[in-house]
Structures are given as C-alpha cells and as structure tokens.
Write a protein that holds these residues in place. Structure first.
Motif, PDB file in Angstrom:
ATOM      1  N   ASP A  25     -14.342   8.973  16.871  1.00 18.31           N
ATOM      2  CA  ASP A  25     -13.649   7.972  16.045  1.00 18.31           C
ATOM      3  C   ASP A  25     -13.179   8.644  14.769  1.00 18.31           C
ATOM      4  OD1 ASP A  25     -14.318   6.176  17.982  1.00 18.31           O
ATOM      5  OD2 ASP A  25     -15.830   5.104  16.806  1.00 18.31           O
ATOM      6  N   VAL A  26     -11.904   8.464  14.435  1.00 22.28           N
ATOM      7  CA  VAL A  26     -11.328   9.080  13.236  1.00 22.28           C
ATOM      8  C   VAL A  26     -10.638   8.001  12.400  1.00 22.28           C
ATOM      9  CG1 VAL A  26      -9.697  10.767  12.331  1.00 22.28           C
ATOM     10  CG2 VAL A  26     -10.987  11.279  14.415  1.00 22.28           C
ATOM     11  N   ALA A  27     -11.050   7.893  11.134  1.00 25.91           N
ATOM     12  CA  ALA A  27     -10.379   6.965  10.207  1.00 25.91           C
ATOM     13  C   ALA A  27      -9.147   7.651   9.624  1.00 25.91           C
ATOM     14  CB  ALA A  27     -11.328   6.544   9.100  1.00 25.91           C
ATOM     15  N   VAL A  28      -8.022   6.920   9.596  1.00 30.53           N
ATOM     16  CA  VAL A  28      -6.749   7.481   9.146  1.00 30.53           C
ATOM     17  C   VAL A  28      -6.234   6.682   7.948  1.00 30.53           C
ATOM     18  CG1 VAL A  28      -4.367   8.034   9.772  1.00 30.53           C
ATOM     19  CG2 VAL A  28      -6.189   8.207  11.481  1.00 30.53           C
ATOM     20  N   THR A  29      -5.978   7.387   6.855  1.00 27.60           N
ATOM     21  CA  THR A  29      -5.362   6.761   5.676  1.00 27.60           C
ATOM     22  C   THR A  29      -3.959   7.320   5.528  1.00 27.60           C
ATOM     23  OG1 THR A  29      -7.516   6.586   4.578  1.00 27.60           O
ATOM     24  CG2 THR A  29      -5.548   6.346   3.190  1.00 27.60           C
ATOM     25  N   LEU A  30      -2.959   6.448   5.667  1.00 28.59           N
ATOM     26  CA  LEU A  30      -1.569   6.881   5.569  1.00 28.59           C
ATOM     27  C   LEU A  30      -1.147   6.974   4.104  1.00 28.59           C
ATOM     28  CD1 LEU A  30       0.015   4.729   8.414  1.00 28.59           C
ATOM     29  CD2 LEU A  30      -0.571   7.154   8.479  1.00 28.59           C
ATOM     30  N   PRO A  31      -0.280   7.921   3.751  1.00 32.74           N
ATOM     31  CA  PRO A  31       0.151   8.058   2.355  1.00 32.74           C
ATOM     32  C   PRO A  31       1.033   6.897   1.914  1.00 32.74           C
ATOM     33  CG  PRO A  31       1.411   9.537   3.765  1.00 32.74           C
ATOM     34  CD  PRO A  31       0.356   8.934   4.628  1.00 32.74           C
ATOM     35  N   SER A  32       0.880   6.503   0.636  1.00 32.96           N
ATOM     36  CA  SER A  32       1.734   5.469   0.036  1.00 32.96           C
ATOM     37  C   SER A  32       2.799   6.138  -0.825  1.00 32.96           C
ATOM     38  CB  SER A  32       0.886   4.526  -0.835  1.00 32.96           C
ATOM     39  OG  SER A  32      -0.075   3.838  -0.054  1.00 32.96           O
ATOM     40  N   ALA A  33       4.032   5.663  -0.690  1.00 33.12           N
ATOM     41  CA  ALA A  33       5.132   6.183  -1.514  1.00 33.12           C
ATOM     42  C   ALA A  33       5.212   5.371  -2.794  1.00 33.12           C
ATOM     43  CB  ALA A  33       6.453   6.104  -0.759  1.00 33.12           C
ATOM     44  N   MET A  34       5.464   6.045  -3.919  1.00 24.96           N
ATOM     45  CA  MET A  34       5.505   5.346  -5.213  1.00 24.96           C
ATOM     46  C   MET A  34       6.344   6.135  -6.205  1.00 24.96           C
ATOM     47  SD  MET A  34       1.591   6.310  -6.152  1.00 24.96           S
ATOM     48  CE  MET A  34       1.236   6.209  -4.403  1.00 24.96           C
ATOM     49  N   LYS A  35       6.642   5.491  -7.365  1.00 23.28           N
ATOM     50  CA  LYS A  35       7.334   6.138  -8.471  1.00 23.28           C
ATOM     51  C   LYS A  35       6.360   6.268  -9.645  1.00 23.28           C
ATOM     52  CE  LYS A  35      11.947   4.228  -7.501  1.00 23.28           C
ATOM     53  NZ  LYS A  35      13.045   3.385  -8.056  1.00 23.28           N
TER      54      LYS A  35
END
Length: 378
Positions: free
Chosen positions: A139-149
C-alpha cells in the motif's frame, strides 16, 4: 567351430547396437532449460516436453495475475529459456481519499508505476520509489502536488508543492520567512490548489535624528514706550533635541513610526521683548482733525474694516499660505518692521488696525494700492 564364432560375433554386434541406441535415446530425451523466476535464473534438467512439465518439476503454480513465457503448453528443447513473473498487487491511496489496486509483475515501486503508466511526476509517495514490491503486495499513499502563486520580494512566482501547509510549500520553493514577516494565508494553514500566497517582508529599525526646538517670545509691557512700539531686549535662539524613534517597514515602505524618547541637546533661548503702553497724546486731541481718529476721517477704524473686507473678506485670522496674513494682508516683514509681534493673523483685530494706522500714517494708502483705489481712499 567356425559357425559358432560367427554366432558369437553376431550376438556381440547386436548388443553393441542396442547399447548405442539406448544411449542415443536417453540423450535425446534429457534437456537443460534456463528457468528465470522474477529475474532469478537457474539451470533445470528435465525429460519433459513442455513448459508446463518444467514448472511442475519445480513445484511452480501460476495464478491468474502471473505471467510465463513461452506459454505453459509450448514445447521445449535443450537450451530453452522459460521466464516466470509473479503478479503483485499495488494499492495507491490518493490524498483526496480515493484508492485503487493495480496488478503488476514489476518487483519495485518505480518499475511498477512505469509498467502501469502511472508516472505521478512531482507526487510525494509514502515509500521510496526504489522500494521492493513483495508478492503479497504493498500500500502506497500518494500526495499530488498543488499548483499555486507566491507574491514575494516584488515578484510573482508559480510553484507546485506536495507540502500539506503554506509553510511547507514556501520551504519547498526555497523561500525563507522570518518571525517578523507576514504570510497570508498563515504558514500553518493547509495549502489549496490554485491558492495565492502573499509574503510581506517586515523590517523594524531604530533611528535617531536631531530636531530644532523653537524658542518662545516673552513680552513685557513697558509704559515708557509709546503704545504699539516693540523693542527686542534679547534675541531668541532655537534649541535642539535628539529624537529616537522606531520605524516599521513593509516591503521597504514605511508602515508606522513611533517616537521612543527625546533628549535635549541644546536648550532654546527665549526671546524677550518690551511692548509700549504709553498713550499717544496726539490721539487724545479730538479737535485736531487727525486722520487717525477711530470714528471718522480717512484713517478711521471703519475705513480699515472696509479695507479688510476688500483684502481678505473681513477674515482677521486668515493665513492662506501666500505670504500675507490677517485681515489687512500684512507681509511678515512689514508687520515686524512696524513693531508687530508674532504674525498678523495671530493678533486681534484691534492690534492689526493699530499697526495698519501706523503704516498708513508713515507710508500712505499706497501700501494697499488696489483696494484703496477701489474704495476711493486715494
């Protein structure tokens, strides 16, 4: 005897042929096969004729997610290579709460993601991408990157981060924030997709400056001087003080300034003046027809009130910043030359008329050329 020898020879030849044929048959039935299981190779000897025979001899059972090549029913020969890849479950738990299980024959996480065409560029995984993938799965937890300014130091930067908070996102971008700087949203707040983060640099400075301190004027009434006359007994001298203050800069602009302390460098010296109170005998002679009469004649109070209406609209305390003051619009130089104290607009109407009468008696109505012409005073 000769016949017996022929028979023995024939029997020996037959026996040799039988032995040679058996050996050739045994050699033809025996094979050496290379068996690779999850990349680990070994040499296997077998009399079997198919891949399934090789797998059976090695007690290898295939599940629905396992892969073998060539196929299990394919025939084999000496030198055949058989590859077995066991299927492994990989469960990805996404940061939005969803999860999905994939089956793969890869033996580490990175190869599994590549095989499944799940690159997840920039994503943060709960385990190393090079970690092994056991047969029981992972089992692998995945955190996707958030785009921001991020607005900081006069520029707007685009960035992405897998950090859970605004502070984590700033650290990922290499943006250093000290305890005085302002961050909006706050560094402890969760980061959101498409958010705009503003960093305001706050700098506090303590400075000192030297200010002038105006002297005061002390007036002494003197009955030996004619009424309205002024004499400077001691010239005033401005003093100096040191002011310590704190200034707060926000992105280099002054946000606030606060005085912390004041200390005297040099005390001011007050100016001392004598102001006459002696009555003018000529004004007491009502029958003299003097032009300084307050009731009638060209120098009457009424005429100066009319003149003030023309010069200043009758506002005896006006100071418009044009260099002329009071109801009769004296310049500071003329006012002081005639013995006036301070500035005209700081004095009463009666005092301004008194000084004006002195000026008119000395220099005539030409001191107010436009208005006196308009009023018919000259």
């Amino acid at each position: 005897m000769r016949q017996r020898r022929v028979l023995v020879l024939a029997l020996n030849v037959g026996l040799v042929l039988l032995l040679v044929g058996g050996t050739l048959g045994f050699t033809a039935a025996h094979k050496t096969v290379t068996l690779a299981v999850d990349g680990q190779e070994q040499q296997v000897r077998t009399f079997g004729g198919s891949v399934a025979d090789v797998l059976s001899k090695q007690d290898i059972s295939l599940g629905e997610h396992d892969v073998v090549a060539p196929a299990a029913d394919a025939s084999i020969s000496d030198g055949t290579r058989v590859s077995v890849r066991y299927g492994r479950p990989l469960t990805l738990k996404m940061d939005d709460g969803t999860q999905k299980t994939y089956w793969t024959t890869a033996t580490n996480v990175d190869d599994a993601l590549s095989q499944l065409d799940l690159r997840l560029a920039g994503a943060d995984l709960s385990t190393s991408r090079s970690a092994g993938l056991p047969r029981k799965g992972l089992d692998v937890a995945v955190t996707l990157p958030s785009a921001m300014k991020v607005k900081v130091d006069g520029a707007t930067r685009q960035l992405s981060s897998t950090g859970p908070t605004v502070g984590d996102a700033l650290r990922d971008a290499g943006i250093t924030v000290d305890a005085d700087d302002e961050v909006r949203p706050a560094a402890s707040k969760p980061v959101a997709q498409g958010a705009t983060i503003t960093v305001t640099r706050i700098e506090t400075q303590t400075k000192t400056r030297t200010d002038d301190v105006d002297y005061e004027t002390r007036v002494r009434e003197d009955d030996e001087l004619d009424e309205g006359e002024t004499e400077v007994v001691r010239e005033g001298v401005d003093g100096q003080e040191k002011v310590t203050y704190r200034v707060v800069l926000a992105d280099g602009e002054v946000r606030s300034r606060k005085t912390l302390s004041r200390s005297t460098v040099k005390k001011p010296v007050n100016q001392v003046e004598r102001r006459g109170t002696k009555a003018d005998d000529t004004d007491a002679d009502a029958g003299s027809g003097s032009s300084n009469s307050s009731d009638s004649g060209p120098g009457s109070d009424a005429n100066f009130e009319r003149l003030a209406q023309c010069e200043s609209g009758g506002n005896w305390q006006t100071n418009t910043g044009n260099g002329y003051y009071g109801g009769l619009q004296f310049s500071a130089q003329t006012w002081q030359a005639m013995g006036g104290s301070g500035l005209p607009h700081q004095n009463s109407k009666a005092e301004q008329i008194r000084i004006a009468k002195k000026l008119q008696a000395q220099s005539g109505w030409g001191q107010w050329p436009a208005c006196t012409s308009k009023l018919g005073l000259r």
